[in-house]
Design a protein around this motif. Structure first.
Motif, PDB file in Angstrom:
ATOM      1  N   ASN A  71     -52.156  64.632 -44.721  1.00 17.38           N
ATOM      2  CA  ASN A  71     -51.408  63.507 -44.168  1.00 17.38           C
ATOM      3  C   ASN A  71     -50.917  62.578 -45.274  1.00 17.38           C
ATOM      4  O   ASN A  71     -51.403  62.639 -46.416  1.00 17.38           O
ATOM      5  CB  ASN A  71     -52.295  62.724 -43.188  1.00 17.38           C
ATOM      6  CG  ASN A  71     -52.692  63.569 -41.990  1.00 17.38           C
ATOM      7  OD1 ASN A  71     -51.829  64.049 -41.258  1.00 17.38           O
ATOM      8  ND2 ASN A  71     -53.997  63.775 -41.809  1.00 17.38           N
ATOM      9  N   PRO A  72     -49.951  61.716 -44.972  1.00 17.94           N
ATOM     10  CA  PRO A  72     -49.464  60.767 -45.979  1.00 17.94           C
ATOM     11  C   PRO A  72     -50.603  59.980 -46.606  1.00 17.94           C
ATOM     12  O   PRO A  72     -51.474  59.456 -45.902  1.00 17.94           O
ATOM     13  CB  PRO A  72     -48.520  59.853 -45.193  1.00 17.94           C
ATOM     14  CG  PRO A  72     -48.022  60.717 -44.080  1.00 17.94           C
ATOM     15  CD  PRO A  72     -49.190  61.586 -43.702  1.00 17.94           C
ATOM     16  N   GLY A  73     -50.608  59.923 -47.933  1.00 13.44           N
ATOM     17  CA  GLY A  73     -51.652  59.204 -48.652  1.00 13.44           C
ATOM     18  C   GLY A  73     -52.835  60.063 -49.046  1.00 13.44           C
ATOM     19  O   GLY A  73     -53.701  59.618 -49.801  1.00 13.44           O
ATOM     20  N   ASP A  74     -52.917  61.309 -48.553  1.00 15.85           N
ATOM     21  CA  ASP A  74     -54.036  62.179 -48.892  1.00 15.85           C
ATOM     22  C   ASP A  74     -53.858  62.761 -50.291  1.00 15.85           C
ATOM     23  O   ASP A  74     -52.744  62.912 -50.800  1.00 15.85           O
ATOM     24  CB  ASP A  74     -54.148  63.330 -47.884  1.00 15.85           C
ATOM     25  CG  ASP A  74     -54.706  62.884 -46.548  1.00 15.85           C
ATOM     26  OD1 ASP A  74     -55.195  61.738 -46.485  1.00 15.85           O
ATOM     27  OD2 ASP A  74     -54.643  63.660 -45.586  1.00 15.85           O
ATOM     28  N   LEU A  75     -54.968  63.111 -50.885  1.00 20.49           N
ATOM     29  CA  LEU A  75     -54.981  63.743 -52.207  1.00 20.49           C
ATOM     30  C   LEU A  75     -55.715  65.072 -52.112  1.00 20.49           C
ATOM     31  O   LEU A  75     -56.823  65.137 -51.573  1.00 20.49           O
ATOM     32  CB  LEU A  75     -55.684  62.832 -53.224  1.00 20.49           C
ATOM     33  CG  LEU A  75     -55.918  63.422 -54.623  1.00 20.49           C
ATOM     34  CD1 LEU A  75     -54.595  63.628 -55.347  1.00 20.49           C
ATOM     35  CD2 LEU A  75     -56.831  62.495 -55.437  1.00 20.49           C
TER      36      LEU A  75
ATOM     37  N   SER B 187     -40.990  67.342 -46.063  1.00 16.60           N
ATOM     38  CA  SER B 187     -42.179  66.775 -46.699  1.00 16.60           C
ATOM     39  C   SER B 187     -41.931  66.638 -48.204  1.00 16.60           C
ATOM     40  O   SER B 187     -41.229  67.447 -48.812  1.00 16.60           O
ATOM     41  CB  SER B 187     -43.389  67.671 -46.442  1.00 16.60           C
ATOM     42  OG  SER B 187     -44.524  67.211 -47.155  1.00 16.60           O
TER      43      SER B 187
ATOM     44  N   HIS C 161     -44.115  65.791 -51.857  1.00 17.31           N
ATOM     45  CA  HIS C 161     -45.417  65.534 -52.472  1.00 17.31           C
ATOM     46  C   HIS C 161     -45.254  65.468 -53.982  1.00 17.31           C
ATOM     47  O   HIS C 161     -44.290  65.978 -54.550  1.00 17.31           O
ATOM     48  CB  HIS C 161     -46.438  66.613 -52.085  1.00 17.31           C
ATOM     49  CG  HIS C 161     -46.176  67.938 -52.720  1.00 17.31           C
ATOM     50  ND1 HIS C 161     -45.297  68.855 -52.184  1.00 17.31           N
ATOM     51  CD2 HIS C 161     -46.661  68.499 -53.859  1.00 17.31           C
ATOM     52  CE1 HIS C 161     -45.261  69.933 -52.949  1.00 17.31           C
ATOM     53  NE2 HIS C 161     -46.066  69.744 -53.983  1.00 17.31           N
TER      54      HIS C 161
END
Length: 223
Positions: free
Chosen positions: A17-21, A39, A41
């Motif tokens: 999800n947005p903000g995940d690493l 998307s 990244h």
């Protein structure tokens, strides 16, 4: 590209999800698919030295030895033994090089000098234009990078390695070189003070110009 992807099921199947690493260790396959909208990244890679890099460095050291630059004997049925003997001598020489006490230290020293921030760029001075905008009052900046100063001859020839660059200088004392290559900031007036017996136009200007063009010094006092 020389390896085939695995034919087994993935051991992780997750939605990012947005903000995940997501951390992917070296050697692990991954395949990302956007679900139902475009998307974007950002990928950050950490480039580390491996044993192969050390091996490549060892090979590069052989360029310094004439016997390794010679042609091998012509290989055919009648000269096979000559080639074998030649290669055996090279192997023996290689073992002697590997057993030298300072080999690993030289590798570590070179890696320390190379594993530093990229050189900063300073235009237009770095292409040789307007290097001394304020004459002797021009100020110079040296990025804080490791430096190695080695005296090559008793007559005062030095080799300086810093910022991925290697240059040779003659006619300067080591204490002067250390002032130049350990000072963060100095001016032309400072250099003239350090080199009182040197002529500004014919000796100091060419020295500073060479260091600026090489990207070792940056001009910081444009009008």
């Amino acid at each position: 590209s020389q390896f085939s992807p695995p034919d087994t099921q993935p051991y992780i199947d997750a939605i990012i999800n947005p903000g995940d690493l997501l951390y992917i260790p070296r050697g692990h396959w991954h395949y990302a698919i956007a679900i139902d909208e475009p998307s974007l990244h950002l990928t950050l890679g950490i480039d580390c030295q491996t044993g192969i890099d050390f091996s490549d460095w060892l090979t590069s050291q052989l360029q310094q030895h004439p016997q390794w630059r010679k042609n091998l004997p012509v290989l055919n049925k009648s000269h096979r033994e000559n080639c074998r003997h030649h290669l055996q001598n090279l192997v023996q020489n290689w073992l002697e090089i590997l057993e030298s006490e300072d080999l690993i230290n030289r590798y570590l020293d070179e890696q320390l000098l190379q594993g530093q921030p990229d050189l900063q760029l300073g235009f237009p001075s770095q292409i040789g234009y307007d290097i001394f905008p304020q004459g002797k009052q021009t100020k110079f900046y040296r990025p804080q990078q490791p430096v190695d100063i080695t005296q090559l001859t008793p007559t005062g020839k030095f080799e300086i390695k810093t910022g991925g660059k290697k240059i040779s200088l003659i006619g300067l004392d080591q204490d002067i070189l250390e002032k130049i290559f350990t000072s963060t900031e100095f001016s032309g007036l400072d250099i003239q003070q350090w080199l009182q017996d040197f002529d500004w136009d014919t000796e100091i200007v060419p020295l500073l110009s060479r260091l600026v063009k090489a990207g070792i010094l940056l001009v910081i006092s444009h009008p």
